[in-house]
Scaffold this motif. Sequence first.
Motif, PDB file in Angstrom:
ATOM      1  N   TYR A 226      58.764   6.849  67.023  1.00 11.78           N
ATOM      2  CA  TYR A 226      59.130   5.606  66.727  1.00 11.78           C
ATOM      3  C   TYR A 226      60.191   5.075  67.458  1.00 11.78           C
ATOM      4  O   TYR A 226      60.324   5.427  68.850  1.00 11.78           O
ATOM      5  CB  TYR A 226      59.396   5.442  64.984  1.00 11.78           C
ATOM      6  CG  TYR A 226      58.436   6.174  64.236  1.00 11.78           C
ATOM      7  CD1 TYR A 226      56.941   5.768  64.536  1.00 11.78           C
ATOM      8  CD2 TYR A 226      58.475   7.012  63.155  1.00 11.78           C
ATOM      9  CE1 TYR A 226      55.813   6.330  63.794  1.00 11.78           C
ATOM     10  CE2 TYR A 226      57.335   7.712  62.716  1.00 11.78           C
ATOM     11  CZ  TYR A 226      56.341   7.489  62.711  1.00 11.78           C
ATOM     12  OH  TYR A 226      55.253   7.826  62.139  1.00 11.78           O
TER      13      TYR A 226
ATOM     14  N   MET B 218      60.822   1.163  63.227  1.00  8.07           N
ATOM     15  CA  MET B 218      61.288   2.221  62.165  1.00  8.07           C
ATOM     16  C   MET B 218      62.049   3.322  63.178  1.00  8.07           C
ATOM     17  O   MET B 218      61.897   3.833  64.018  1.00  8.07           O
ATOM     18  CB  MET B 218      60.044   2.631  61.292  1.00  8.07           C
ATOM     19  CG  MET B 218      59.388   1.571  60.897  1.00  8.07           C
ATOM     20  SD  MET B 218      60.198   0.637  59.790  1.00  8.07           S
ATOM     21  CE  MET B 218      59.984   1.671  58.140  1.00  8.07           C
ATOM     22  N   LEU B 219      63.140   3.789  61.771  1.00 14.08           N
ATOM     23  CA  LEU B 219      63.826   5.153  62.559  1.00 14.08           C
ATOM     24  C   LEU B 219      63.924   6.262  61.594  1.00 14.08           C
ATOM     25  O   LEU B 219      63.525   6.255  60.468  1.00 14.08           O
ATOM     26  CB  LEU B 219      65.324   4.480  62.341  1.00 14.08           C
ATOM     27  CG  LEU B 219      66.378   5.082  63.289  1.00 14.08           C
ATOM     28  CD1 LEU B 219      66.143   5.199  64.748  1.00 14.08           C
ATOM     29  CD2 LEU B 219      67.774   4.805  63.019  1.00 14.08           C
ATOM     30  N   ILE B 220      63.549   7.435  62.098  1.00 17.04           N
ATOM     31  CA  ILE B 220      63.463   8.560  61.421  1.00 17.04           C
ATOM     32  C   ILE B 220      64.726   8.903  60.701  1.00 17.04           C
ATOM     33  O   ILE B 220      65.818   8.840  61.448  1.00 17.04           O
ATOM     34  CB  ILE B 220      62.966   9.790  62.322  1.00 17.04           C
ATOM     35  CG1 ILE B 220      61.672   9.397  62.888  1.00 17.04           C
ATOM     36  CG2 ILE B 220      63.028  11.000  61.604  1.00 17.04           C
ATOM     37  CD1 ILE B 220      61.388  10.215  63.806  1.00 17.04           C
ATOM     38  N   GLN B 221      64.667   9.299  59.442  1.00 17.23           N
ATOM     39  CA  GLN B 221      65.671   9.576  58.748  1.00 17.23           C
ATOM     40  C   GLN B 221      66.393  10.637  58.858  1.00 17.23           C
ATOM     41  O   GLN B 221      65.739  11.735  59.572  1.00 17.23           O
ATOM     42  CB  GLN B 221      65.463   9.306  57.165  1.00 17.23           C
ATOM     43  CG  GLN B 221      64.933   8.142  56.694  1.00 17.23           C
ATOM     44  CD  GLN B 221      64.294   8.090  55.089  1.00 17.23           C
ATOM     45  OE1 GLN B 221      63.385   8.896  55.197  1.00 17.23           O
ATOM     46  NE2 GLN B 221      64.782   7.401  54.407  1.00 17.23           N
TER      47      GLN B 221
ATOM     48  N   ASP C 151      60.546   7.814  57.485  1.00 22.85           N
ATOM     49  CA  ASP C 151      61.030   6.553  58.365  1.00 22.85           C
ATOM     50  C   ASP C 151      61.611   5.726  57.645  1.00 22.85           C
ATOM     51  O   ASP C 151      61.263   5.441  56.346  1.00 22.85           O
ATOM     52  CB  ASP C 151      60.298   6.334  59.412  1.00 22.85           C
ATOM     53  CG  ASP C 151      58.934   5.648  59.054  1.00 22.85           C
ATOM     54  OD1 ASP C 151      58.667   5.841  57.735  1.00 22.85           O
ATOM     55  OD2 ASP C 151      58.233   4.781  59.604  1.00 22.85           O
TER      56      ASP C 151
END
Length: 228
Positions: free
Chosen positions: A111, A59-62, A49
């Motif tokens: 997330y 947060m953001l998951i890649q 993330d």
Amino acid sequence: MKIDVLTLFPEMFAPLKTSLIGKAQDKNLVDINIVDFREYSTEKHKKVDDYPYGGGAGMLIQAQPVYDAIMAHKKQGTKVIYMSPKGKVLNQSMVADLAKEEHLVLLCGHYEGIDQRAIDLCVDEEISIGDYVLTGGELPAMVLVDSILRYVPDVLHSGDSVVEESHSDGLLEYPQYTHPRNFQGLDVPEVLISGNHAKIAEWRQKESELLTKKQRPDMYRKYLKNKK
């Protein structure tokens, strides 16, 4: 049927080893594979993330670990589904259609979600289990797996049927009773012990219509429209 579930929290799927779904796996009626897509991260310490571009909470998951995990399991004919509150709301008709697929990959977000590029590149359909938001896609994925596998031959006990259940014909299921005939002053409806199968079928249809009209007027209106 084969189902790959991609998640950051594999331990959440322990319930799928129990009850009818667990037995179905033991009998090789279905192959459920839980994949920790963190293992596909190329970052140090398997980080998946990061902060979203443009700012915002959480947060953001890649995209990279998600993309690589999906591509490692996707084959020709595989359908990839992202469990998302932005997706189409699940219904019984969708469940019946998905049960016809040979291979599903279910992607569980967490997330603040997943980088849109992974979704655009890999996902065939987004599905929600209702108009509300959960902490992740794991519980929705389990709901989807459970609902789909009930359509797979031999998963249910012999004699069980999905045909007469709620939502299968546009109505809620009629009330059901078992022994004893009297409980706390309440009797089993006389028609159910009459042995008259035509009358029983008529009673069940009427009760389904009454219950649907009371509990789900939206469904009842649609049922009447389709009945014409």
